[in-house]
Design a protein around this motif. Structure first.
Motif, PDB file in Angstrom:
ATOM      1  N   LYS A 509      -7.171  15.141   5.823  1.00  6.33           N
ATOM      2  CA  LYS A 509      -5.861  14.483   5.770  1.00  6.33           C
ATOM      3  C   LYS A 509      -5.631  13.518   6.933  1.00  6.33           C
ATOM      4  CE  LYS A 509      -3.603  18.231   3.237  1.00  6.33           C
ATOM      5  NZ  LYS A 509      -4.792  19.071   2.987  1.00  6.33           N
ATOM      6  N   PRO A 510      -6.538  12.543   7.106  1.00  5.49           N
ATOM      7  CA  PRO A 510      -6.369  11.603   8.221  1.00  5.49           C
ATOM      8  C   PRO A 510      -5.134  10.719   7.993  1.00  5.49           C
ATOM      9  CG  PRO A 510      -8.031  10.783   6.709  1.00  5.49           C
ATOM     10  CD  PRO A 510      -7.622  12.143   6.206  1.00  5.49           C
ATOM     11  N   THR A 511      -4.493  10.348   9.087  1.00  3.73           N
ATOM     12  CA  THR A 511      -3.350   9.446   8.959  1.00  3.73           C
ATOM     13  C   THR A 511      -3.867   8.052   8.625  1.00  3.73           C
ATOM     14  OG1 THR A 511      -2.243  10.709  10.663  1.00  3.73           O
ATOM     15  CG2 THR A 511      -1.328   8.540  10.152  1.00  3.73           C
ATOM     16  N   LEU A 512      -3.364   7.475   7.542  1.00  7.93           N
ATOM     17  CA  LEU A 512      -3.801   6.138   7.138  1.00  7.93           C
ATOM     18  C   LEU A 512      -2.597   5.208   7.109  1.00  7.93           C
ATOM     19  CD1 LEU A 512      -6.198   6.639   4.100  1.00  7.93           C
ATOM     20  CD2 LEU A 512      -6.795   6.168   6.469  1.00  7.93           C
ATOM     21  N   THR A 513      -2.779   4.041   7.704  1.00  9.84           N
ATOM     22  CA  THR A 513      -1.723   3.042   7.581  1.00  9.84           C
ATOM     23  C   THR A 513      -2.315   1.735   7.081  1.00  9.84           C
ATOM     24  OG1 THR A 513      -2.026   2.309   9.848  1.00  9.84           O
ATOM     25  CG2 THR A 513      -0.325   3.966   9.480  1.00  9.84           C
ATOM     26  N   MET A 514      -1.517   0.988   6.378  1.00  9.76           N
ATOM     27  CA  MET A 514      -1.968  -0.334   5.940  1.00  9.76           C
ATOM     28  C   MET A 514      -0.771  -1.272   5.868  1.00  9.76           C
ATOM     29  SD  MET A 514      -2.552  -0.005   1.812  1.00  9.76           S
ATOM     30  CE  MET A 514      -2.906  -1.746   1.588  1.00  9.76           C
ATOM     31  N   LYS A 515      -1.083  -2.566   5.747  1.00 10.23           N
ATOM     32  CA  LYS A 515       0.007  -3.539   5.666  1.00 10.23           C
ATOM     33  C   LYS A 515       0.319  -3.833   4.206  1.00 10.23           C
ATOM     34  CE  LYS A 515      -0.412  -5.767  10.059  1.00 10.23           C
ATOM     35  NZ  LYS A 515      -1.483  -6.498  10.705  1.00 10.23           N
ATOM     36  N   LEU A 516       1.586  -3.710   3.863  1.00 10.06           N
ATOM     37  CA  LEU A 516       2.010  -4.054   2.503  1.00 10.06           C
ATOM     38  C   LEU A 516       3.104  -5.107   2.588  1.00 10.06           C
ATOM     39  CD1 LEU A 516       2.288  -0.595   0.714  1.00 10.06           C
ATOM     40  CD2 LEU A 516       0.759  -2.458   0.108  1.00 10.06           C
ATOM     41  N   PRO A 517       3.152  -6.004   1.606  1.00 10.49           N
ATOM     42  CA  PRO A 517       4.196  -7.028   1.652  1.00 10.49           C
ATOM     43  C   PRO A 517       5.573  -6.409   1.543  1.00 10.49           C
ATOM     44  CG  PRO A 517       2.760  -7.290  -0.273  1.00 10.49           C
ATOM     45  CD  PRO A 517       2.252  -6.130   0.480  1.00 10.49           C
ATOM     46  N   LYS A 518       6.512  -6.935   2.329  1.00 12.64           N
ATOM     47  CA  LYS A 518       7.884  -6.428   2.285  1.00 12.64           C
ATOM     48  C   LYS A 518       8.543  -6.820   0.985  1.00 12.64           C
ATOM     49  CE  LYS A 518       9.349  -6.322   7.056  1.00 12.64           C
ATOM     50  NZ  LYS A 518       9.848  -7.219   8.093  1.00 12.64           N
ATOM     51  N   GLU A 519       8.306  -8.091   0.596  1.00 13.23           N
ATOM     52  CA  GLU A 519       8.929  -8.571  -0.630  1.00 13.23           C
ATOM     53  C   GLU A 519       7.939  -8.423  -1.763  1.00 13.23           C
ATOM     54  OE1 GLU A 519      10.671 -12.283   1.960  1.00 13.23           O
ATOM     55  OE2 GLU A 519       8.789 -12.357   0.879  1.00 13.23           O
ATOM     56  N   THR A 520       8.414  -8.747  -2.942  1.00 11.22           N
ATOM     57  CA  THR A 520       7.482  -8.749  -4.058  1.00 11.22           C
ATOM     58  C   THR A 520       6.482  -9.883  -3.844  1.00 11.22           C
ATOM     59  OG1 THR A 520       9.142 -10.014  -5.188  1.00 11.22           O
ATOM     60  CG2 THR A 520       8.927  -7.700  -5.816  1.00 11.22           C
ATOM     61  N   PRO A 521       5.247  -9.709  -4.262  1.00 15.33           N
ATOM     62  CA  PRO A 521       4.235 -10.723  -3.979  1.00 15.33           C
ATOM     63  C   PRO A 521       4.430 -12.021  -4.751  1.00 15.33           C
ATOM     64  CG  PRO A 521       3.277  -8.812  -5.103  1.00 15.33           C
ATOM     65  CD  PRO A 521       4.734  -8.558  -4.957  1.00 15.33           C
ATOM     66  N   THR A 522       5.475 -12.116  -5.553  1.00 13.26           N
ATOM     67  CA  THR A 522       5.696 -13.370  -6.274  1.00 13.26           C
ATOM     68  C   THR A 522       6.411 -14.403  -5.414  1.00 13.26           C
ATOM     69  OG1 THR A 522       7.672 -12.377  -7.176  1.00 13.26           O
ATOM     70  CG2 THR A 522       5.759 -12.473  -8.628  1.00 13.26           C
ATOM     71  N   ALA A 523       6.734 -14.015  -4.167  1.00 14.60           N
ATOM     72  CA  ALA A 523       7.439 -14.944  -3.279  1.00 14.60           C
ATOM     73  C   ALA A 523       6.724 -16.285  -3.250  1.00 14.60           C
ATOM     74  CB  ALA A 523       7.508 -14.360  -1.887  1.00 14.60           C
ATOM     75  N   SER A 524       7.498 -17.324  -3.077  1.00 14.71           N
ATOM     76  CA  SER A 524       6.917 -18.673  -3.101  1.00 14.71           C
ATOM     77  C   SER A 524       5.876 -18.835  -1.998  1.00 14.71           C
ATOM     78  CB  SER A 524       8.023 -19.705  -2.931  1.00 14.71           C
ATOM     79  OG  SER A 524       7.493 -20.874  -2.391  1.00 14.71           O
ATOM     80  N   ILE A 525       4.958 -19.761  -2.237  1.00 18.08           N
ATOM     81  CA  ILE A 525       3.899 -19.942  -1.265  1.00 18.08           C
ATOM     82  C   ILE A 525       4.322 -20.810  -0.085  1.00 18.08           C
ATOM     83  CG2 ILE A 525       1.954 -19.632  -2.794  1.00 18.08           C
ATOM     84  CD1 ILE A 525       1.894 -22.628  -3.211  1.00 18.08           C
TER      85      ILE A 525
END
Ligand code: ADP
Ligand code: MG
Length: 611
Positions: A509-525
């Motif tokens: 059960k290692p602690t895992l962290t990752m980066k996820l987008p705060k907004e939905t990924p459809t945000a404009s480029i």
């Protein structure tokens, strides 16, 4: 003349860039060299400057006709006597060039590798005073590289036949260790001075998007970048045609390039793009090696290419003039499957290879495909990922890629990872394995037809991640695969499997962290741009462009061969009024100052006075 004088007089640059000085010095000392520098770094100067200093002739072997023509045009503009020999010349032209070369009329002669063993050419070469042989795009000599060209194998035989061995210099943008070793071996470079400059191209921003509708996304981008010149790469001829037609229908100035067109049309379209008559080029990867149009502002990959080597090389065609430019990859899972299909069904052209060697090559292709797929799915800094792939140790944040620029939050996914791995485990208990999407749907608790017909809604892990979006579950799965906590098979329909490390997740059960987008990924480029082009006077810039075009049209060369956009911008900044001042502009040497100085300074004086 010393090298700095040559640089200033002929090429109009004030200083050498990273790596150039050392390579030139070593060539002048008579030593073989190997220069590994990214696209746009300025490899040509590394042999052109010595060519002008050494007595005798420099022979440049180069794979593409378009490149030779472009370079010879550019050299002529700078007052350097050069010519090329390739299949585009008529017999008469060919013999004229050979004749002139025999009379020492040129300092630099470009030649296609196919010509090296032709009788006339050999006859000429045996009596000519060839001091330096340069092999451009040298990775073409390696079977391990992605652009192997059998005709490159002729180079070494050719050199061996010469009465006196010339200095041999080789240049490429491809950097893997294997290819590098192969270049040295296959070209028989003698203890070459080797330099690898950094692969980073600061002025390029990198973006990966996973749009539902690729064309819609593309349209939005080209609308927002109307006057800019760009390349859109597509995986197949068919897609090229579709995208090109659709953009044309929307009123854009587009043209196309792929191997299905006849020579005449390819040539015509390429020129339309080089001469800015068409601002957008839609093409397969057949387009571009050796195209050094300097003002390409964006390179969009409509499909994911087969590996990161190809990607970086193609994307690198943007922003050669050092101005900020965008590289955008539109990713979809289908792209992965198409590439897998191509690998498994490729008709190996080289019959000298054994079955085992062929399998090995395939395995390398699969591995490379995996790496570029990770590039498309990673949430880490894209520049870091690319540079690490090419063997560098970059920082993990660049601030100029879509991952750095999207608002990411670091999320603890320890529990989620356990849920995902358990789900794959439960599926395995039933002696089954499924792809990423299906697994994500199970975890989310979807009850679609497929799930029900496979009985997956009765799994104990069905619906245990109902509060996470399917997209995020998939992103987490990608993360686990990337970090070897799960395995994804490499076949046409990849499925998830437990890996060696999977049980660690359950047991430790290692602690895992990752980066996820705060907004939905459809945000404009749309994102903040790095400011590289400081504000120049738009009006003056436009006038200078017009003047440049006049000269270019008269000389029948692309505009950037007269002056690059970067040079024009520098004029806007420096507002040179005299020949001396004009010479300080980046890209202006003595010849160009003589040729264009009066006209440009006159215009600048006129514009500089209060209107
Ligand atoms: P490569 O072959 O490495 O892809 P090129 O030789 O085509 O790159 O050069 C790319 C651009 O960089 C050209 O427009 C060239 O004029 C410019 N360039 C090369 N060396 C210098 C320099 N020392 N200073 C300024 N610009 C340079
Ligand atoms: Mg080059």
């Amino acid at each position: 003349m010393d090298k700095l004088n040559v640089l200033r007089t002929y090429f109009g640059h004030s200083n050498f860039r990273v790596g150039q000085s050392e390579l030139i010095d070593n060539i002048l000392l008579g030593r073989d060299v190997l220069g590994i520098m990214p696209t746009g770094a300025g490899k040509s100067l590394c042999y052109q400057v010595p060519a002008l200093i050494l007595d005798g002739l420099t022979l440049v072997v180069s794979p593409l006709i378009s490149l030779m023509k472009d370079q010879v045009n550019a050299l002529a503009q700078s007052g350097v006597k050069a010519a090329y020999i390739n299949s585009s010349l008529s017999a008469k032209e060919y013999f004229t060039v050979l004749q002139n070369a025999s009379n020492n009329q040129y300092k630099i002669l470009y030649v296609a590798p196919e010509r090296l063993d032709s009788k006339d050419f050999l006859e000429f070469a045996l009596t000519a005073e060839i001091k330096l042989v340069t092999v451009d795009e040298a990775h073409c000599v390696s079977q391990w590289g992605q652009d192997f060209r059998p005709s490159y194998l002729k180079i070494v035989d050719f050199i061996q036949q010469l009465p006196e061995r010339p200095i041999v210099s080789a240049f490429t943008a491809t950097a893997t260790t294997e290819v590098k070793k192969d270049i040295i071996k296959m070209l028989q470079l003698a203890k070459p001075y080797t330099i690898t400059t950094g692969f980073d191209r600061e002025n390029l921003s990198f973006t990966v998007l996973k749009p539902q509708d690729k064309f819609k996304q593309l349209l939005q981008f080209v609308r927002e970048n109307k006057d800019k010149s760009g390349i859109i790469y597509c995986s197949t001829r068919k897609v090229v045609e579709q995208v090109c037609d659709s953009l044309q229908a929307q009123g854009f100035l587009v043209t196309r390039y792929h191997a299905g067109l006849d020579d005449y049309e390819r040539q015509k379209n390429q020129e339309a793009f080089l001469y800015d008559r068409s601002t957008i080029m839609v093409a397969t990867n057949a387009f571009g090696m050796g195209i050094d149009k300097s003002n390409v502002s964006f390179v969009i990959h409509y499909n994911m290419p087969k590996d990161l080597e190809s990607y970086y090389q193609e994307a690198g065609r943007a922003g050669r003039d050092g101005e900020s430019a965008e590289c955008i990859l539109l990713y979809s899972g289908q792209d992965v499957r198409l590439n897998q299909f191509l690998i498994e069904n490729s008709q190996e052209v080289n019959e000298d290879l054994t079955e085992a060697e062929r399998e090995l090559l395939k395995e390398k292709d699969r591995q490379r495909l995996k790496e570029i797929t990770f590039y498309c799915t990673t949430s880490k800094c894209l520049r870091e990922y690319l540079l690490r792939y090419f063997g560098e140790k970059p920082p993990n944040y660049c601030g100029n890629c879509s991952n750095c620029n999207t608002q990411f939050q670091t999320v603890d996914i320890t529990i989620e990872a356990q849920k995902i791995v358990s789900c794959v485990y439960r599926i395995k208990e039933r002696n089954r394995s499924y792809g990423k999407t299906l697994v994500a749907e199970v975890l989310y608790g979807s009850k679609n037809k497929r799930i029900r017909s496979l009985g997956l809604d009765t799994l104990s892990t069905h619906g245990i991640m109902a509060d996470t979006s399917i997209t995020n579950i998939r992103t987490m799965i990608d993360f686990l695969v990337e970090n070897d906590y799960l395995e994804q098979t490499n076949d046409q329909f990849p499925v998830l499997k437990l890996s060696q490390r999977s049980q660690k997740i359950i047991r430790d059960k290692p602690t895992l962290t990752m980066k996820l987008p705060k907004e939905t990924p459809t945000a404009s480029i749309k994102k903040e741009k790095v400011v590289l082009n400081d504000n120049v006077d738009d009006h003056l810039f436009t006038r200078l462009k017009e003047l440049r075009n006049k000269f270019a049209t008269a000389a029948r060369v692309p505009a950037y061969i007269v002056f690059t956009d970067a040079s024009l911008r520098d004029m806007c900044r420096k507002m040179p009024q005299t020949r001396e001042e004009f010479l300080t502009v980046s890209g202006v040497g003595a010849i160009k100052a003589d040729r264009y100085g009066d006209a440009f300074t006159a215009l600048i004086r006129e514009e500089g006075n209060p209107r």
